[in-house]
Motif scaffolding. Structure first.
Motif, mmCIF file in Angstrom:
data_model
loop_
_atom_site.group_PDB
_atom_site.id
_atom_site.type_symbol
_atom_site.label_atom_id
_atom_site.label_comp_id
_atom_site.label_asym_id
_atom_site.label_seq_id
_atom_site.Cartn_x
_atom_site.Cartn_y
_atom_site.Cartn_z
ATOM 1 N N GLU A 164 -20.305 -18.601 -37.766
ATOM 2 C CA GLU A 164 -18.607 -19.363 -37.890
ATOM 3 C C GLU A 164 -18.644 -20.493 -36.626
ATOM 4 N N PRO A 165 -18.372 -21.431 -36.322
ATOM 5 C CA PRO A 165 -18.252 -22.651 -35.101
ATOM 6 C C PRO A 165 -16.996 -21.576 -34.951
ATOM 7 N N ILE A 166 -16.523 -22.439 -33.515
ATOM 8 C CA ILE A 166 -15.378 -21.721 -33.253
ATOM 9 C C ILE A 166 -15.164 -23.127 -32.321
ATOM 10 N N CYS A 167 -13.833 -22.867 -32.247
ATOM 11 C CA CYS A 167 -12.980 -23.914 -31.638
ATOM 12 C C CYS A 167 -12.217 -22.706 -31.142
ATOM 13 N N PRO A 168 -12.097 -23.577 -29.350
ATOM 14 C CA PRO A 168 -11.647 -22.143 -28.171
ATOM 15 C C PRO A 168 -9.799 -22.737 -28.191
ATOM 16 N N LYS A 169 -9.087 -22.039 -27.965
ATOM 17 C CA LYS A 169 -7.690 -22.497 -27.816
ATOM 18 C C LYS A 169 -7.857 -21.803 -26.293
ATOM 19 N N LEU A 170 -7.219 -23.546 -26.112
ATOM 20 C CA LEU A 170 -7.155 -23.312 -24.260
ATOM 21 C C LEU A 170 -5.762 -23.874 -24.252
ATOM 22 N N GLY A 171 -5.301 -22.345 -23.098
ATOM 23 C CA GLY A 171 -4.097 -22.747 -22.580
ATOM 24 C C GLY A 171 -3.562 -23.042 -21.032
ATOM 25 N N ILE A 172 -3.091 -23.948 -20.801
ATOM 26 C CA ILE A 172 -2.789 -24.856 -19.038
ATOM 27 C C ILE A 172 -1.892 -24.514 -18.220
ATOM 28 N N VAL A 198 -5.536 -26.880 -29.050
ATOM 29 C CA VAL A 198 -6.845 -26.963 -29.765
ATOM 30 C C VAL A 198 -7.566 -28.171 -30.111
ATOM 31 N N ASP A 199 -8.580 -28.253 -29.357
ATOM 32 C CA ASP A 199 -9.323 -29.384 -29.887
ATOM 33 C C ASP A 199 -10.655 -29.469 -30.689
ATOM 34 N N PRO A 200 -10.162 -30.186 -32.048
ATOM 35 C CA PRO A 200 -11.693 -30.120 -32.736
ATOM 36 C C PRO A 200 -12.869 -30.418 -32.283
ATOM 37 N N ILE A 201 -12.782 -31.297 -30.733
ATOM 38 C CA ILE A 201 -14.020 -31.911 -30.799
ATOM 39 C C ILE A 201 -14.876 -30.806 -29.792
ATOM 40 N N ILE A 202 -13.628 -29.871 -29.124
ATOM 41 C CA ILE A 202 -14.648 -28.735 -28.081
ATOM 42 C C ILE A 202 -14.583 -27.610 -29.269
ATOM 43 N N MET A 203 -16.229 -27.752 -29.753
ATOM 44 C CA MET A 203 -16.705 -26.869 -30.571
ATOM 45 C C MET A 203 -17.876 -25.965 -30.094
ATOM 46 N N LEU A 204 -17.971 -24.470 -30.335
ATOM 47 C CA LEU A 204 -18.803 -24.032 -29.760
ATOM 48 C C LEU A 204 -19.979 -23.333 -30.995
ATOM 49 N N ILE A 205 -20.946 -23.527 -31.059
ATOM 50 C CA ILE A 205 -21.398 -23.975 -32.345
ATOM 51 C C ILE A 205 -22.661 -22.887 -32.182
ATOM 52 N N PRO A 206 -22.518 -21.296 -33.165
ATOM 53 C CA PRO A 206 -24.020 -20.571 -32.707
ATOM 54 C C PRO A 206 -25.146 -20.889 -32.533
ATOM 55 N N GLY A 207 -25.670 -20.763 -31.094
ATOM 56 C CA GLY A 207 -27.134 -20.584 -30.615
ATOM 57 C C GLY A 207 -27.262 -21.884 -30.106
ATOM 58 N N GLY A 226 -4.767 -24.775 -11.442
ATOM 59 C CA GLY A 226 -4.024 -24.092 -11.666
ATOM 60 C C GLY A 226 -4.891 -23.076 -12.323
ATOM 61 N N THR A 227 -4.379 -22.437 -13.761
ATOM 62 C CA THR A 227 -5.485 -21.399 -14.870
ATOM 63 C C THR A 227 -5.225 -22.341 -16.491
ATOM 64 N N VAL A 228 -6.570 -21.599 -16.413
ATOM 65 C CA VAL A 228 -6.660 -22.017 -18.246
ATOM 66 C C VAL A 228 -7.084 -20.722 -18.594
ATOM 67 N N SER A 229 -7.039 -20.374 -20.190
ATOM 68 C CA SER A 229 -7.000 -19.327 -20.595
ATOM 69 C C SER A 229 -7.623 -19.944 -21.782
ATOM 70 N N LEU A 230 -8.892 -18.591 -22.144
ATOM 71 C CA LEU A 230 -9.798 -19.567 -23.448
ATOM 72 C C LEU A 230 -9.815 -18.658 -24.230
ATOM 73 N N GLN A 231 -9.853 -18.574 -25.286
ATOM 74 C CA GLN A 231 -9.115 -17.931 -27.046
ATOM 75 C C GLN A 231 -10.274 -18.367 -27.708
ATOM 76 N N ALA A 232 -11.615 -17.728 -27.997
ATOM 77 C CA ALA A 232 -12.818 -18.098 -28.638
ATOM 78 C C ALA A 232 -12.773 -17.000 -29.886
ATOM 79 N N ILE A 233 -12.419 -16.501 -30.554
ATOM 80 C CA ILE A 233 -12.619 -15.894 -31.926
ATOM 81 C C ILE A 233 -13.594 -15.818 -32.895
ATOM 82 N N GLY A 234 -14.871 -15.625 -33.170
ATOM 83 C CA GLY A 234 -15.873 -15.615 -33.649
ATOM 84 C C GLY A 234 -15.516 -15.138 -34.745
#
Length: 232
Positions: free
Chosen positions: A164-172, A201-210, A221-229
Motif C-alpha cells: 500500500e502506498p502511504i500518503c502521510p498525515k503531517l501535523g505542523i 495530507v498532500d497527495p504528492i507526498i506519497m511513500l511508495i513501498p521499496g 517548531g514541531t512536525v508530527s508524522l503519521q504513516a499507516i501502511g
C-alpha cells in the motif's frame, strides 16, 4: 473451535455475542487488480493505463460473503436476526478475523435473507472491504520531530509494508514564523511545499513501498508524522 474461527464486527463477535457457527473457515477474499488495457495499433501488446497513471498497482474492493449457522437453542432466531441486522446494516465497520486478530479490514457489511440448510437456519453476511488490511497497533502511532532550522522527519523506505502506498498525515506546530517548508525527495523527483499550522495530507507526498524517500522540514517548531501502511 467456534471462537477460533469467529469474526469480529466492531465490538461484536459472531460466537460470543450471537452464537453463530461458520459453515466454512472465514477467509477474506483477495482483491483483484484494477486494469485498463489500451491496445496500441502501432505497437506490440497493450498499455495498462491504471499503472501508467500511478506507477504502482491499484486494486478493487474485497467483496465476498460468509455463511453462519444459527444456534437456535440459545436464543430465538428472530432475536439473533434482529441483533445482527442492528449491528451491521448501514454501518462502516472495522472487521477482523479471530485467527488474524492483529489486523482489521474496513468497509460495509450487510445480511442476506435467511435460508435453511441441513435442517439448520443459516445467515449470510456479505462484505465489501477496502483492498488493504491494517494493524490495530498502528492506529494513533505518531512520530514527532522538533525542527530548529532544519530536520529530517522521514528517511528510508517503507518496503516492510506489502503493497500500500502511504500518503502521510503531517501535523505542523510553529514556534516562529508563519509556515514550515517541507521538502519531499525520491530518486526521481523533488517537491517542496510550505505548510501553515495545522494538519495536512498532500497527495504528492506519497511513500511508495521499496522506493527510498526523504522528507525534510525547514523552519521552527514541531512536525508530527503519521504513516499507516497496509497489507494485502
Amino acid at each position: 473451535m467456534e471462537r477460533e474461527y469467529s469474526v469480529n464486527f466492531g465490538q461484536y463477535n459472531t460466537w460470543s455475542d450471537w452464537h453463530l457457527t461458520p459453515a466454512e473457515r472465514p477467509i477474506v477474499v483477495p482483491p483483484t487488480e484494477k486494469t485498463h488495457n489500451i491496445d496500441l495499433p502501432g505497437g506490440s501488446g497493450v498499455i495498462d493505463a491504471a499503472q501508467a497513471l500511478t506507477g504502482y498497482p491499484v486494486f478493487n474492493m474485497r467483496e465476498g460473503s460468509w455463511d453462519f449457522y444459527v444456534e437456535n437453542d440459545i436464543e430465538p432466531f428472530m432475536t439473533i436476526y434482529s441483533k445482527v441486522m442492528a449491528a451491521l446494516q448501514g454501518k462502516r465497520l472495522r472487521v477482523s478475523l479471530e485467527e488474524d486478530a492483529a489486523y482489521f479490514y474496513e468497509g460495509r457489511c450487510w445480511v442476506d435473507n435467511p435460508k435453511q440448510s441441513n435442517g439448520h437456519t443459516m445467515l449470510t453476511i456479505n462484505y465489501s472491504f477496502n483492498p488493504y488490511k491494517h494493524k490495530f497497533a498502528d492506529i494513533g502511532k505518531v512520530v514527532k520531530t522538533a525542527v530548529n532550522g532544519s530536520a529530517t522527519i522521514f528517511s528510508g523506505s517503507v518496503s516492510n509494508y506489502t503493497g500500500e502506498p502511504i500518503c502521510p498525515k503531517l501535523g505542523i506546530e510553529l514556534s516562529s514564523g508563519n509556515t514550515m517548508s517541507i521538502e519531499f525527495t525520491t530518486s526521481s523527483r523533488r517537491y517542496t511545499t510550505s505548510l501553515a499550522k495545522g494538519t495536512w495530507v498532500d497527495p504528492i507526498i506519497m511513500l511508495i513501498p521499496g522506493e527510498t524517500t526523504s522528507i525534510v522540514a525547514k523552519g521552527y517548531g514541531t512536525v508530527s508524522l503519521q504513516a499507516i501502511g497496509g497489507w494485502l
